[in-house]
Design an enzyme around this catalytic site. Structure first.
Site, PDB file in Angstrom:
ATOM      1  N   CYS A   1     -13.366   3.930 -28.635  1.00 45.88           N
ATOM      2  CA  CYS A   1     -14.081   5.493 -28.981  1.00 45.88           C
ATOM      3  C   CYS A   1     -15.003   5.930 -27.697  1.00 45.88           C
ATOM      4  O   CYS A   1     -15.967   5.203 -27.821  1.00 45.88           O
ATOM      5  CB  CYS A   1     -15.565   4.578 -30.329  1.00 45.88           C
ATOM      6  SG  CYS A   1     -14.061   4.618 -31.996  1.00 45.88           S
TER       7      CYS A   1
ATOM      8  N   GLU B   1       3.716  -6.899   1.647  1.00 44.31           N
ATOM      9  CA  GLU B   1       3.507  -7.274   0.718  1.00 44.31           C
ATOM     10  C   GLU B   1       2.837  -5.709  -0.421  1.00 44.31           C
ATOM     11  O   GLU B   1       2.476  -5.834  -1.546  1.00 44.31           O
ATOM     12  CB  GLU B   1       1.795  -7.813   0.767  1.00 44.31           C
ATOM     13  CG  GLU B   1       1.199  -9.247   1.301  1.00 44.31           C
ATOM     14  CD  GLU B   1       0.220  -9.313   1.638  1.00 44.31           C
ATOM     15  OE1 GLU B   1      -1.132  -8.158   1.542  1.00 44.31           O
ATOM     16  OE2 GLU B   1      -0.229 -10.501   2.230  1.00 44.31           O
ATOM     17  N   PRO B   2       4.517  -5.144  -0.731  1.00 40.55           N
ATOM     18  CA  PRO B   2       4.379  -4.331  -1.605  1.00 40.55           C
ATOM     19  C   PRO B   2       4.651  -4.896  -3.190  1.00 40.55           C
ATOM     20  O   PRO B   2       5.158  -5.850  -3.859  1.00 40.55           O
ATOM     21  CB  PRO B   2       5.865  -3.492  -1.700  1.00 40.55           C
ATOM     22  CG  PRO B   2       6.674  -4.943  -1.209  1.00 40.55           C
ATOM     23  CD  PRO B   2       5.635  -6.132  -0.240  1.00 40.55           C
TER      24      PRO B   2
ATOM     25  N   TYR C   1      -9.369   5.818 -12.115  1.00 40.93           N
ATOM     26  CA  TYR C   1      -9.185   6.590 -11.474  1.00 40.93           C
ATOM     27  C   TYR C   1      -8.810   8.007 -11.591  1.00 40.93           C
ATOM     28  O   TYR C   1      -8.114   8.358 -11.008  1.00 40.93           O
ATOM     29  CB  TYR C   1      -7.899   5.558 -10.107  1.00 40.93           C
ATOM     30  CG  TYR C   1      -7.689   4.548 -10.732  1.00 40.93           C
ATOM     31  CD1 TYR C   1      -8.642   3.336  -9.868  1.00 40.93           C
ATOM     32  CD2 TYR C   1      -6.636   3.551 -10.799  1.00 40.93           C
ATOM     33  CE1 TYR C   1      -8.865   2.043  -9.675  1.00 40.93           C
ATOM     34  CE2 TYR C   1      -6.664   2.159 -10.855  1.00 40.93           C
ATOM     35  CZ  TYR C   1      -8.069   1.193 -10.103  1.00 40.93           C
ATOM     36  OH  TYR C   1      -7.444   0.433 -10.315  1.00 40.93           O
TER      37      TYR C   1
ATOM     38  N   ARG D   1       3.181  -1.820  -5.773  1.00 40.40           N
ATOM     39  CA  ARG D   1       3.613  -0.908  -6.844  1.00 40.40           C
ATOM     40  C   ARG D   1       4.911  -0.354  -6.118  1.00 40.40           C
ATOM     41  O   ARG D   1       5.646   0.224  -7.149  1.00 40.40           O
ATOM     42  CB  ARG D   1       2.487   0.627  -6.491  1.00 40.40           C
ATOM     43  CG  ARG D   1       2.601   1.879  -7.012  1.00 40.40           C
ATOM     44  CD  ARG D   1       1.520   2.816  -6.870  1.00 40.40           C
ATOM     45  NE  ARG D   1       0.107   1.775  -5.738  1.00 40.40           N
ATOM     46  CZ  ARG D   1      -0.757   1.853  -6.760  1.00 40.40           C
ATOM     47  NH1 ARG D   1      -0.883   2.378  -7.975  1.00 40.40           N
ATOM     48  NH2 ARG D   1      -2.637   1.842  -6.513  1.00 40.40           N
TER      49      ARG D   1
ATOM     50  N   GLY E   1       0.973  -1.184   0.325  1.00 43.94           N
ATOM     51  CA  GLY E   1       0.001   0.167   0.280  1.00 43.94           C
ATOM     52  C   GLY E   1       1.013   1.337  -0.467  1.00 43.94           C
ATOM     53  O   GLY E   1       0.367   2.566  -0.829  1.00 43.94           O
TER      54      GLY E   1
HETATM   55  N1  LLP Z   1      -2.048  -7.143  -0.719  1.00 42.91           N
HETATM   56  C1  LLP Z   1      -2.618  -6.853  -1.539  1.00 42.91           C
HETATM   57  C2  LLP Z   1      -4.029  -7.585  -0.176  1.00 42.91           C
HETATM   58  C3  LLP Z   1      -3.485  -5.840  -2.007  1.00 42.91           C
HETATM   59  O1  LLP Z   1      -5.222  -6.176  -1.999  1.00 42.91           O
HETATM   60  C4  LLP Z   1      -2.608  -5.355  -3.110  1.00 42.91           C
HETATM   61  C5  LLP Z   1      -3.312  -4.358  -3.491  1.00 42.91           C
HETATM   62  C6  LLP Z   1      -1.696  -5.412  -2.317  1.00 42.91           C
HETATM   63  C7  LLP Z   1      -1.137  -6.090  -1.185  1.00 42.91           C
HETATM   64  C8  LLP Z   1      -0.244  -4.382  -2.854  1.00 42.91           C
HETATM   65  O2  LLP Z   1      -0.408  -3.386  -2.825  1.00 42.91           O
HETATM   66  P1  LLP Z   1       0.461  -1.999  -3.169  1.00 42.91           P
HETATM   67  O3  LLP Z   1       1.413  -2.117  -2.029  1.00 42.91           O
HETATM   68  O4  LLP Z   1       0.552  -1.903  -5.122  1.00 42.91           O
HETATM   69  O5  LLP Z   1      -0.421  -0.416  -2.716  1.00 42.91           O
HETATM   70  N2  LLP Z   1      -5.192  -1.110  -9.397  1.00 42.91           N
HETATM   71  C9  LLP Z   1      -4.954  -0.214  -8.474  1.00 42.91           C
HETATM   72  C10 LLP Z   1      -4.006  -0.352  -7.144  1.00 42.91           C
HETATM   73  C11 LLP Z   1      -5.161  -2.081  -6.602  1.00 42.91           C
HETATM   74  C12 LLP Z   1      -4.794  -2.148  -5.903  1.00 42.91           C
HETATM   75  C13 LLP Z   1      -4.940  -4.025  -5.564  1.00 42.91           C
HETATM   76  N3  LLP Z   1      -4.365  -4.572  -3.966  1.00 42.91           N
HETATM   77  C14 LLP Z   1      -4.103   1.175  -9.189  1.00 42.91           C
HETATM   78  O6  LLP Z   1      -4.058   0.862 -10.603  1.00 42.91           O
HETATM   79  O7  LLP Z   1      -3.632   2.235  -8.555  1.00 42.91           O
END
Ligand code: LLP
Length: 424
Positions: free
Chosen positions: A344, A276-277, A319, A279, A240
């Site tokens: 389109c 769980e990174p 988004y 992004r 996150g």
């Molecule tokens: N763990 C779980 C349980 C998750 O649902 C997610 C992301 C992550 C880890 C990884 O999160 P991150 O570190 O990447 O923030 N499509 C959206 C983002 C959706 C994220 C879904 N879950 C976007 O393009 O911003």
């Protein structure tokens, strides 16, 4: 920090000019930098030191390309998967089962069986009903399932509503008030080994405060669960952490700040921590490389029509996400323009009224910060080929996903017999 830099007037990915990739592979195409991913994995790992042996389980959903998974697996990262498909991708990329966590609110019995048979570190369960299904599957195939519950801490993540997951009204996790009952039930179900607690409150978080509030709740819960007789040895703190998309906005907290906060809150928990990174590791490691088809006059600003579209990069349409837009070989001028794709729909708009390098038809342009949730979310809408992906490593580069062209898309359809000979 990333490895997309201008040299001699041309934007390079590491040592490779992006124009060279566009000429060889065509556009649109995703281009990823190995060095950037490796650097981000390393920065996060160092920011968590000296926590004892944290498991960094890369969120495969952010970018599931096999070459990306291999790059990160070679750095010692595990995988956070949310489907049987992601589990199989992680295993195929050589990630050891004991480094895989399985998250997600809708795991099916088949997906549970797949991971149980192949092995994993932990299932993060999101309901008592899911625990009951997993117990049945584990008993049937004679394996013990290591589990934790994902707790919904009911904190406001302060991110886009569509990627916020930790509020009471969201579908995710077990409500905080119900966690004791859930653990009690899991402890009596056969085939389950209760070992962990998990939390994930949302994505692209630009403040540490909601994460800290959630982690504090997890800490109290660990104490309470132990007092109730559960042997909690794992805390999965999810992903996150946000990354910079727009250089004009304040930067999100750094991995170092995040690591210091985690160490302050969690160092006395006596658990193995899991992260769980997604992004954070791959976001800035990718760009979408596209070519300007034409510049069309508009009522306020000209429309720069590029050959990438919302099917290739959905985030702006979905988004209202900002992706920085730059010319690969800027001529020096600036313009205020609307940047759109050929699909389109009015939603096929990357930016409105954006001040950017002035461009002409045929020029190459990039959308930055397109390593995460970009190719992963692409589609073939408007019967557009699925975008290829290229991985760069120093002066080397390779196509790591071929363009799925229209012939293959047509070949995947089938015409039923009763229509085969139908002619107008
Ligand atoms: N763990 C779980 C349980 C998750 O649902 C997610 C992301 C992550 C880890 C990884 O999160 P991150 O570190 O990447 O923030 N499509 C959206 C983002 C959706 C994220 C879904 N879950 C976007 O393009 O911003």
């Amino acid at each position: 920090m990333d490895y997309f830099t201008h040299r001699g007037g041309v934007l390079h990915c590491e040592d490779v000019p992006l124009s060279k990739i566009a000429d060889a592979v065509g556009t649109p195409v995703y281009v990823y930098s190995s060095a950037t991913m490796i650097r981000h994995a390393d920065v996060l790992r160092r920011s968590l030191e000296p926590l004892p042996d944290p498991l960094i389980a890369y969120a495969v959903k952010a970018n599931p390309n096999a070459a990306v998974l291999r790059t990160l697996g070679a750095q010692g990262l595990g995988a956070d998967v949310v489907s049987g498909g992601e589990y199989r991708r992680a295993i195929a990329a050589g990630i050891a089962p004991h480094k895989i966590v399985f998250s997600g609110v809708g795991k099916t019995a088949d997906e549970m069986a797949l991971a149980l048979e192949g092995g994993l570190f932990q299932f993060n369960l999101e309901s008592v009903e899911e625990a009951e299904m997993l117990s049945e599957v584990a008993t049937r195939i004679g394996r013990e399932a290591p589990i934790g519950f994902r707790v919904n801490p009911d904190v406001v993540a302060g991110t886009h509503a569509k990627i916020s997951t930790g509020g009471a009204e969201n579908k995710f996790g077990v409500p905080y008030a119900d966690t004791h009952a859930a653990y009690r039930r899991a402890a009596e179900l056969p085939g389950l080994r209760v070992q962990g607690v998990a939390v994930h409150i949302g994505s692209q978080l630009t403040s540490l405060a909601p994460l800290e509030a959630a982690f504090v709740k997890v800490g109290s819960l660990i104490g309470e669960l132990r007092a109730a007789g559960h042997a909690i040895s794992v805390a999965d703190l999810g992903g996150g952490l946000g990354i910079p998309y727009n250089a004009e906005l304040p930067s999100p907290p750094s991995p170092e700040d995040y690591g210091a906060m985690v160490r302050r809150i969690a160092s006395e928990w006596d658990v193995r921590l899991v992260f769980e990174p997604g992004r954070l590791i791959v976001g800035n490691a990718g760009v979408l490389l596209t070519r300007v088809i034409r510049v069309k006059p508009g009522s306020t600003h000209p429309f720069v029509v590029v050959d990438a579209a919302m099917n290739d990069l959905m985030r702006p349409a979905l988004y209202d996400a900002w992706h920085s837009i730059e010319a690969v070989a800027p001529h020096g001028g600036r313009v205020t323009a609307n940047v759109v794709g050929p699909v389109c729909e009015t939603g096929d708009t990357f930016a409105m009224g954006r001040e950017m390098d002035s461009v002409a038809p045929g020029d190459l342009v990039i959308f930055r910060t397109a390593g995460a949730y970009a190719a992963a979310m692409s589609s073939t809408y408007n019967s557009r080929p699925l975008t290829p992906e290229v991985l760069v490593n120093g002066a080397e580069w390779a196509v790591v996903r071929k363009r799925i062209d229209i012939d293959r898309l047509i070949a995947a359809d089938a015409v039923p017999e009763w229509l085969a000979s139908a002619q107008a």
